[in-house]
Design a protein around this motif. Structure first.
Motif, PDB file in Angstrom:
ATOM      1  N   ASP A 111      33.280 -57.362  91.157  1.00 10.39           N
ATOM      2  CA  ASP A 111      31.846 -57.233  90.862  1.00 10.39           C
ATOM      3  C   ASP A 111      31.149 -56.158  91.695  1.00 10.39           C
ATOM      4  O   ASP A 111      29.915 -56.139  91.765  1.00 10.39           O
ATOM      5  CB  ASP A 111      31.138 -58.577  91.079  1.00 10.39           C
ATOM      6  N   PHE A 112      31.898 -55.244  92.290  1.00 12.53           N
ATOM      7  CA  PHE A 112      31.298 -54.226  93.144  1.00 12.53           C
ATOM      8  C   PHE A 112      30.321 -53.325  92.391  1.00 12.53           C
ATOM      9  O   PHE A 112      29.433 -52.729  92.992  1.00 12.53           O
ATOM     10  CB  PHE A 112      32.392 -53.355  93.783  1.00 12.53           C
ATOM     11  N   GLY A 113      30.478 -53.192  91.096  1.00 11.36           N
ATOM     12  CA  GLY A 113      29.634 -52.266  90.347  1.00 11.36           C
ATOM     13  C   GLY A 113      28.362 -52.865  89.806  1.00 11.36           C
ATOM     14  O   GLY A 113      27.586 -52.163  89.140  1.00 11.36           O
ATOM     15  N   HIS A 114      28.116 -54.143  90.080  1.00 11.96           N
ATOM     16  CA  HIS A 114      26.910 -54.763  89.537  1.00 11.96           C
ATOM     17  C   HIS A 114      25.657 -54.260  90.251  1.00 11.96           C
ATOM     18  O   HIS A 114      25.651 -54.013  91.453  1.00 11.96           O
ATOM     19  CB  HIS A 114      27.005 -56.283  89.620  1.00 11.96           C
ATOM     20  N   THR A 115      24.609 -54.165  89.477  1.00 10.15           N
ATOM     21  CA  THR A 115      23.327 -53.640  89.937  1.00 10.15           C
ATOM     22  C   THR A 115      22.492 -54.741  90.560  1.00 10.15           C
ATOM     23  O   THR A 115      22.831 -55.922  90.474  1.00 10.15           O
ATOM     24  CB  THR A 115      22.556 -53.088  88.723  1.00 10.15           C
ATOM     25  N   PRO A 116      21.329 -54.388  91.157  1.00  5.69           N
ATOM     26  CA  PRO A 116      20.377 -55.444  91.500  1.00  5.69           C
ATOM     27  C   PRO A 116      19.889 -56.130  90.221  1.00  5.69           C
ATOM     28  O   PRO A 116      19.874 -55.527  89.145  1.00  5.69           O
ATOM     29  CB  PRO A 116      19.243 -54.685  92.195  1.00  5.69           C
ATOM     30  N   PHE A 117      19.540 -57.393  90.338  1.00 10.45           N
ATOM     31  CA  PHE A 117      19.016 -58.194  89.224  1.00 10.45           C
ATOM     32  C   PHE A 117      20.043 -58.411  88.115  1.00 10.45           C
ATOM     33  O   PHE A 117      19.698 -58.610  86.956  1.00 10.45           O
ATOM     34  CB  PHE A 117      17.743 -57.575  88.635  1.00 10.45           C
ATOM     35  N   LEU A 125      19.710 -49.484  83.574  1.00  8.59           N
ATOM     36  CA  LEU A 125      20.424 -48.257  83.909  1.00  8.59           C
ATOM     37  C   LEU A 125      21.190 -47.708  82.707  1.00  8.59           C
ATOM     38  O   LEU A 125      21.278 -46.488  82.530  1.00  8.59           O
ATOM     39  CB  LEU A 125      21.375 -48.496  85.081  1.00  8.59           C
ATOM     40  N   ASN A 126      21.729 -48.581  81.891  1.00  6.23           N
ATOM     41  CA  ASN A 126      22.436 -48.102  80.707  1.00  6.23           C
ATOM     42  C   ASN A 126      21.481 -47.378  79.770  1.00  6.23           C
ATOM     43  O   ASN A 126      21.835 -46.340  79.178  1.00  6.23           O
ATOM     44  CB  ASN A 126      23.101 -49.270  79.981  1.00  6.23           C
ATOM     45  N   ALA A 127      20.264 -47.889  79.637  1.00  7.48           N
ATOM     46  CA  ALA A 127      19.269 -47.226  78.790  1.00  7.48           C
ATOM     47  C   ALA A 127      18.871 -45.869  79.371  1.00  7.48           C
ATOM     48  O   ALA A 127      18.774 -44.868  78.653  1.00  7.48           O
ATOM     49  CB  ALA A 127      18.040 -48.119  78.628  1.00  7.48           C
ATOM     50  N   LYS A 128      18.654 -45.809  80.676  1.00 10.37           N
ATOM     51  CA  LYS A 128      18.240 -44.559  81.315  1.00 10.37           C
ATOM     52  C   LYS A 128      19.368 -43.535  81.317  1.00 10.37           C
ATOM     53  O   LYS A 128      19.119 -42.328  81.320  1.00 10.37           O
ATOM     54  CB  LYS A 128      17.766 -44.827  82.748  1.00 10.37           C
ATOM     55  N   MET A 129      20.612 -44.007  81.321  1.00 11.67           N
ATOM     56  CA  MET A 129      21.763 -43.106  81.360  1.00 11.67           C
ATOM     57  C   MET A 129      22.330 -42.826  79.971  1.00 11.67           C
ATOM     58  O   MET A 129      23.418 -42.258  79.842  1.00 11.67           O
ATOM     59  CB  MET A 129      22.862 -43.710  82.243  1.00 11.67           C
ATOM     60  N   ALA A 130      21.601 -43.189  78.923  1.00 12.88           N
ATOM     61  CA  ALA A 130      22.107 -43.047  77.552  1.00 12.88           C
ATOM     62  C   ALA A 130      22.512 -41.613  77.226  1.00 12.88           C
ATOM     63  O   ALA A 130      23.488 -41.380  76.513  1.00 12.88           O
ATOM     64  CB  ALA A 130      21.063 -43.546  76.557  1.00 12.88           C
ATOM     65  N   ASP A 131      21.765 -40.643  77.750  1.00 14.69           N
ATOM     66  CA  ASP A 131      22.077 -39.232  77.484  1.00 14.69           C
ATOM     67  C   ASP A 131      23.073 -38.652  78.485  1.00 14.69           C
ATOM     68  O   ASP A 131      23.418 -37.469  78.407  1.00 14.69           O
ATOM     69  CB  ASP A 131      20.787 -38.400  77.518  1.00 14.69           C
ATOM     70  N   PHE A 132      23.542 -39.491  79.425  1.00 13.90           N
ATOM     71  CA  PHE A 132      24.419 -38.992  80.484  1.00 13.90           C
ATOM     72  C   PHE A 132      25.690 -39.838  80.610  1.00 13.90           C
ATOM     73  O   PHE A 132      26.266 -39.953  81.684  1.00 13.90           O
ATOM     74  CB  PHE A 132      23.673 -38.987  81.816  1.00 13.90           C
ATOM     75  N   GLY A 133      26.115 -40.441  79.510  1.00 15.11           N
ATOM     76  CA  GLY A 133      27.364 -41.210  79.521  1.00 15.11           C
ATOM     77  C   GLY A 133      27.194 -42.702  79.684  1.00 15.11           C
ATOM     78  O   GLY A 133      28.178 -43.441  79.714  1.00 15.11           O
ATOM     79  N   GLY A 134      25.946 -43.182  79.806  1.00 14.11           N
ATOM     80  CA  GLY A 134      25.701 -44.608  79.912  1.00 14.11           C
ATOM     81  C   GLY A 134      26.068 -45.176  81.269  1.00 14.11           C
ATOM     82  O   GLY A 134      26.432 -44.455  82.210  1.00 14.11           O
ATOM     83  N   PHE A 135      25.956 -46.491  81.379  1.00 11.01           N
ATOM     84  CA  PHE A 135      26.296 -47.186  82.627  1.00 11.01           C
ATOM     85  C   PHE A 135      27.111 -48.416  82.304  1.00 11.01           C
ATOM     86  O   PHE A 135      26.769 -49.200  81.422  1.00 11.01           O
ATOM     87  CB  PHE A 135      25.036 -47.609  83.384  1.00 11.01           C
ATOM     88  N   ASP A 136      28.203 -48.596  83.014  1.00  7.56           N
ATOM     89  CA  ASP A 136      29.083 -49.755  82.860  1.00  7.56           C
ATOM     90  C   ASP A 136      29.444 -50.256  84.252  1.00  7.56           C
ATOM     91  O   ASP A 136      29.917 -49.471  85.090  1.00  7.56           O
ATOM     92  CB  ASP A 136      30.337 -49.363  82.084  1.00  7.56           C
ATOM     93  N   HIS A 137      29.249 -51.544  84.507  1.00  9.13           N
ATOM     94  CA  HIS A 137      29.452 -52.033  85.876  1.00  9.13           C
ATOM     95  C   HIS A 137      30.911 -51.945  86.315  1.00  9.13           C
ATOM     96  O   HIS A 137      31.197 -51.794  87.507  1.00  9.13           O
ATOM     97  CB  HIS A 137      28.927 -53.466  86.035  1.00  9.13           C
TER      98      HIS A 137
END
Length: 405
Positions: A111-117, A125-137
């Motif tokens: 679970d090291f890649g999990h974000t706050p909340f 973060l996935n929404a904000k990174m949509a144009d940059f490859g997205g975000f996956d924990h």
């Protein structure tokens, strides 16, 4: 087996009891940056120790599991969840005679890649990174252990062994090839695989499979427990569930009139035991059928060996559906998590337009960086935050910050 590991076996390190299909630390495929063997620890023991001593591991204690980390002292955080997963995974390793240190390392790092909340931060973060490859924990966890942890003099990351990285990336199954789920593979994983191939089209070893199913058992059971503690569900609601309902009726018959707190605990501990014992029976049968000669035979088996029986798999899926409907997506939880998404999204936007607001070296050379580089740096910075730090940053940068309660 290397001379060092062989000597350790002679010193009573318990290496001789390993099953032939277990991952062998003496035959590890090594690390991205070669290192000399330790005279006292196997490669997998060193991995586990590096994980436990990392900053990312410490931050898990202030990251949300389901309920915000500061909402109540009794609720699970990412850290307590991780410890519970590790305990269950080690039980499987002991039962199947796997490498316990590797199993524990994968469980502790998963679970090291999990974000706050929790998943709210991931959605933002996935929404904000949509144009940059997205975000996956899961991909973010790989970035943490291969790049973002900067503690050692000779390399970035923790320089974990191939087997631990394989387990981290593929614990839920192959990412490419005929057995992969129909999902695109995150760019950070593909980029690292090009540098240090992890055989993304194959299954991971039994140690990783044990950690993955332990994760399911832990959060199914403990999210029920936390949902009961939070008052989102009542003990009577469990009667409609195949697994928890049967256990509840069993406990009530054996201990009529038991006070609520003891009743909940008796149901939850039996819930874990019932699932663990099912996995052990099912996996033992799978291994007897396949009779794998080594860990490579497990990787090319074409299916996961560590598994639930069909009946337990359906009961587990039913539990997940119940949790989504009655805990994760209830109005009170969704209201708080919607606000948490807003906090993360607003922080992302602020750091993108004013990268100097990020602390330490994070803001260096950001003004002239391409948008992709800036976005990934901001994403890494935000993903590493604890709940409390993200809230403190939002209060520092904005006039109004939600209470998230």
């Amino acid at each position: 087996m290397s001379g060092t590991i062989g000597q350790m076996a002679g010193l009573g390190f318990g290496l001789g009891n390993r099953a032939p299909y277990a991952c062998d630390p003496g035959a590890s495929r090594g690390r991205l940056f070669p290192e000399a063997d330790s005279p006292t620890r196997t490669p997998f023991q060193r991995d586990r120790d590096r994980i436990v001593h990392s900053a990312a591991f410490r931050r898990l204690k202030h990251k949300t599991q389901v309920f915000l980390a500061y909402e109540g002292d009794a609720y699970r955080t990412r850290l307590t969840h991780t410890i519970e997963v590790s305990q269950i995974a080690r039980a499987f390793a002991r039962a199947f005679r796997l490498d316990e240190d590797l199993t524990e390392a994968i469980a502790l790092v998963h679970d090291f890649g999990h974000t706050p909340f929790g998943h709210a931060g991931e959605r933002a973060l996935n929404a904000k990174m949509a144009d940059f490859g997205g975000f996956d924990h899961n991909a973010q966890a790989l970035r943490v252990v291969t790049s973002l942890e900067q503690r050692y003099a000779e390399f970035d990351g923790l320089n974990l062994s191939w087997e631990t990285l394989e387990g981290l990336v593929k614990h839920n199954g192959p990412l490419t090839g005929p057995y992969a789920k129909a999902e695109p593979v995150s760019k950070p994983i593909l980029d690292f695989d090009a540098l240090f191939p992890l055989e993304l089209d194959r299954f991971a070893g039994l140690e990783a499979q044990s950690a993955a199913i332990a994760d399911d058992i832990a959060y199914d059971t403990h999210d029920l427990d936390d949902g009961l503690r939070a008052g989102l569900i009542d003990i009577a609601d469990l009667r409609g569930l195949t697994l928890a309902g049967d256990i509840l009726r069993e406990v009530e018959a054996r201990h009529p009139g038991l006070e609520r707190s003891r009743l909940i605990h008796e149901v939850m501990r039996r819930h874990i035991t019932r699932m663990v014992e099912d996995v052990i029976r099912t996996t033992a049968a799978n291994l007897a059928e396949l009779d794998p000669a080594n860990a490579e035979a497990v990787r090319v088996a074409g299916r996961a060996m560590v598994a639930f029986s069909p009946a337990m798999r359906e009961a587990e899926a039913e539990t997940k559906r119940f949790l989504f409907a009655n805990v994760y997506r209830t109005g009170s939880v969704r209201r708080v998590m919607d606000q948490a998404e807003t906090v993360v999204a607003q922080l992302f936007d602020r750091y993108m337009t004013a990268p100097e607001e990020m602390k330490g070296a994070w803001s260096e050379a950001m003004a002239a960086a391409p948008a992709l580089v800036r976005a990934r740096r901001v994403c890494d910075y935000l993903a590493g935050m604890t709940d409390s730090y993200a809230m403190a940053e939002h209060r520092r940068l904005f006039d109004a910050t939600p209470e998230l309660r």
